[in-house]
Write a protein that holds these residues in place. Structure first.
Motif, short mmCIF file in Angstrom:
data_model
loop_
_atom_site.label_atom_id
_atom_site.label_comp_id
_atom_site.label_asym_id
_atom_site.label_seq_id
_atom_site.Cartn_x
_atom_site.Cartn_y
_atom_site.Cartn_z
N UNK A 5 0.84 -1.21 0.00
CA UNK A 5 0.00 0.00 0.00
C UNK A 5 0.88 1.26 0.00
N UNK A 6 0.70 2.15 -0.99
CA UNK A 6 1.48 3.39 -0.97
C UNK A 6 0.99 4.32 0.14
N UNK A 7 1.94 4.81 0.93
CA UNK A 7 1.56 5.69 2.05
C UNK A 7 1.89 7.14 1.67
N UNK A 8 0.87 7.96 1.67
CA UNK A 8 1.04 9.38 1.33
C UNK A 8 1.86 10.10 2.40
N UNK A 9 2.82 10.90 1.94
CA UNK A 9 3.49 11.81 2.87
C UNK A 9 3.07 13.23 2.53
N UNK A 10 2.70 13.98 3.53
CA UNK A 10 2.12 15.31 3.30
C UNK A 10 3.09 16.41 3.77
N UNK A 11 2.77 17.67 3.40
CA UNK A 11 3.71 18.77 3.69
C UNK A 11 4.05 18.92 5.18
N UNK A 12 5.31 19.31 5.43
CA UNK A 12 5.80 19.49 6.80
C UNK A 12 4.97 20.51 7.57
N UNK A 13 4.45 21.51 6.87
CA UNK A 13 3.70 22.59 7.55
C UNK A 13 2.50 22.05 8.32
N UNK A 14 1.98 20.90 7.92
CA UNK A 14 0.83 20.35 8.66
C UNK A 14 1.22 20.06 10.12
N UNK A 15 2.54 19.79 10.33
CA UNK A 15 3.00 19.49 11.68
C UNK A 15 3.63 20.71 12.35
N UNK A 16 4.39 21.47 11.56
CA UNK A 16 5.11 22.61 12.17
C UNK A 16 4.20 23.80 12.45
N UNK A 17 3.00 23.78 11.82
CA UNK A 17 2.07 24.91 12.01
C UNK A 17 0.72 24.40 12.51
N UNK A 18 0.08 25.17 13.35
CA UNK A 18 -1.30 24.87 13.73
C UNK A 18 -2.13 26.12 13.44
N UNK A 19 -3.16 25.95 12.66
CA UNK A 19 -4.02 27.07 12.24
C UNK A 19 -3.18 28.25 11.75
N UNK A 20 -2.16 27.96 10.95
CA UNK A 20 -1.34 29.01 10.34
C UNK A 20 -0.23 29.54 11.23
N UNK A 21 -0.19 29.08 12.49
CA UNK A 21 0.84 29.61 13.41
C UNK A 21 1.95 28.58 13.58
N UNK A 22 3.19 29.02 13.43
CA UNK A 22 4.32 28.10 13.57
C UNK A 22 4.48 27.68 15.03
N UNK A 23 4.54 26.35 15.25
CA UNK A 23 4.66 25.85 16.63
C UNK A 23 5.95 25.05 16.84
N UNK A 24 6.78 24.93 15.80
CA UNK A 24 8.06 24.22 15.93
C UNK A 24 9.15 25.18 15.47
N UNK A 25 10.42 24.95 15.92
CA UNK A 25 11.49 25.84 15.47
C UNK A 25 11.59 25.89 13.95
N UNK A 26 12.10 26.98 13.43
CA UNK A 26 12.32 27.10 11.97
C UNK A 26 13.20 25.95 11.51
N UNK A 27 12.99 25.48 10.31
CA UNK A 27 13.81 24.43 9.69
C UNK A 27 13.78 23.10 10.44
N UNK A 28 12.73 22.83 11.18
CA UNK A 28 12.61 21.53 11.86
C UNK A 28 12.45 20.43 10.83
N UNK A 29 13.19 19.32 11.05
CA UNK A 29 13.08 18.15 10.17
C UNK A 29 11.79 17.43 10.52
N UNK A 30 11.00 17.08 9.49
CA UNK A 30 9.66 16.52 9.77
C UNK A 30 9.43 15.24 8.98
N UNK A 31 8.75 14.29 9.58
CA UNK A 31 8.25 13.10 8.87
C UNK A 31 6.74 13.12 9.04
N UNK A 32 6.00 13.17 7.92
CA UNK A 32 4.55 13.34 8.02
C UNK A 32 3.77 12.34 7.15
N UNK A 33 3.80 11.05 7.55
CA UNK A 33 3.00 10.07 6.82
C UNK A 33 1.53 10.24 7.19
N UNK A 34 0.64 10.27 6.19
CA UNK A 34 -0.78 10.53 6.48
C UNK A 34 -1.52 9.28 6.92
#
Ligand code: MRU
Length: 344
Positions: A283-312
């Motif tokens: 099964x192919x697993x979609x990976x989505x943009x890092x901003x879904x994790x680093x931002x909440x409702x448009x506000x950045x909640x993680x340090x700039x340039x945080x490395x992210x893994x975002x499998x949906x």
């Protein structure tokens, strides 16, 4: 109290409930072009495996209505191009390609372009209507497994707005509510994009279902503290051996169900089964943009340039699934034997 719907077709246009704006704004969006449809799927304005399939089907049928050629061969070439464009919008939910393939097959024997255009729209309507009937049946079968007053946990939104109506995992709660049955539903918020808090809580409130929101990390504690008796989730793709891809976090709940010795149910229509694959490894697993994790409702909640893994999505092995509830009946292990015999 009413069950919300996410896809509407009228004489001229088809509209979707913009799920990005929920729960604060309830707004329907007309999808005019193929690009609008693609964008709505990619940006999760419409989401949930069956709803993605229905939307893509209407999108392709409506795009084909606008083809200018009267030559069948040219018509099919353009249709195939648009098919591939939409098929690549999201990779994990198999309902997308399943619906598009149904449309393509429906015009294989068309004699004129005009006939093909009519057949495509008819097939899209069929898919839409059949999904509502399937979800209703899933709800009935699920109700036969869940006693009145049961405390049930779920994740993501496998509800009415993720399908034509009723939903899959949430169907028993909507039907139960219509019949005066009472369930206590515990909805995991479903990071990173909050389908649980924004969509499931909103949807169940519309239907008058008792729903309590928890964060994903509270699941284990809540099962013990609140006496959760069952877990029910939807699916994006189910392999022949029962391995099931669903929203990220589902596997955690399956492991918890095993640890707490409570049933773990998957609810899905037959359009979600992919019997061309033997196991979840394919099964192919979609990976989505890092901003879904680093931002909440448009506000950045993680340090700039945080490395992210975002499998949906994640894949729950069939061995952790107590039963798979479909519109055709309830499937129990051994899945490799029992899935093909019910679904084919
Ligand atoms: O990324 P999403 O919101 O499309 O993910 C949806 C799910 O994982 C649902 O549980 C699944 O599609 C079933 S919807 C009836």
């Amino acid at each position: 109290m009413s069950i919300p719907l996410s896809i509407e077709l009228n004489d001229k246009e088809f509209r979707i409930l913009d799920q990005q704006k929920l729960p604060h704004v309830v707004e329907y969006l007309t999808l005019e072009t193929l690009e609008d449809v693609y964008d709505a799927i990619v940006t999760l304005k419409v989401r949930g495996a069956p709803a993605i399939g229905i939307t893509a089907a209407y999108g392709l049928a409506k795009a084909a209505e606008r083809y200018e050629t009267n030559i069948l061969e040219e018509f099919h070439l353009q249709l195939n191009k648009d098919f591939l464009y939409l098929a690549n919008s999201r990779p994990t939910a198999v309902n997308l390609v399943w619906a598009l393939e149904r449309l393509r097959s429906s015009v294989e024997n068309a004699v004129t372009v005009q006939e093909a255009k009519v057949l495509l729209l008819e097939e899209a309507v069929n898919i839409h209507q059949e999904d509502e009937a399937s979800c209703r049946n899933i709800g009935e079968y699920a109700l036969s497994l869940l006693e009145d007053q049961t405390k049930v946990m779920t994740i993501c939104n496998a509800g009415s707005i993720a399908t034509a109506k009723y939903g899959t995992a949430l169907a028993p709660f909507h039907l139960g509510s219509e019949r005066g049955k009472k369930f206590e539903v515990f909805a995991c918020e479903t990071r990173p994009v909050f389908q649980g808090s924004r969509l499931t809580v909103w949807e169940l409130q519309q239907s008058g279902v008792d729903v309590t929101l928890i964060t994903d990390g509270m699941a284990a504690h809540t099962i013990g503290a609140k006496g959760i008796e069952a877990i029910i989730v939807g699916a994006d793709r189910i392999a022949e051996n029962g391995d099931t891809a669903n929203k990220i976090g589902t596997l955690n709940l399956a492991l918890l169900a095993k640890a707490f010795n409570i049933p773990f149910y998957v609810a899905a229509p037959s359009s979600t089964f992919d019997l061309t694959i033997k196991s979840g490894k394919e099964i192919p697993i979609e990976e989505r943009p890092a901003e879904e994790i680093t931002h909440i409702a448009g506000k950045q909640v993680a340090p700039l340039d945080t490395k992210v893994f975002n499998p949906a999505f994640d894949v729950t092995p069939g061995e952790y699934i107590t039963a798979i509830i479909t519109e055709k009946g309830i499937i129990y292990p051994e899945y490799t034997k029992n899935i093909p015999s019910l679904i084919n």
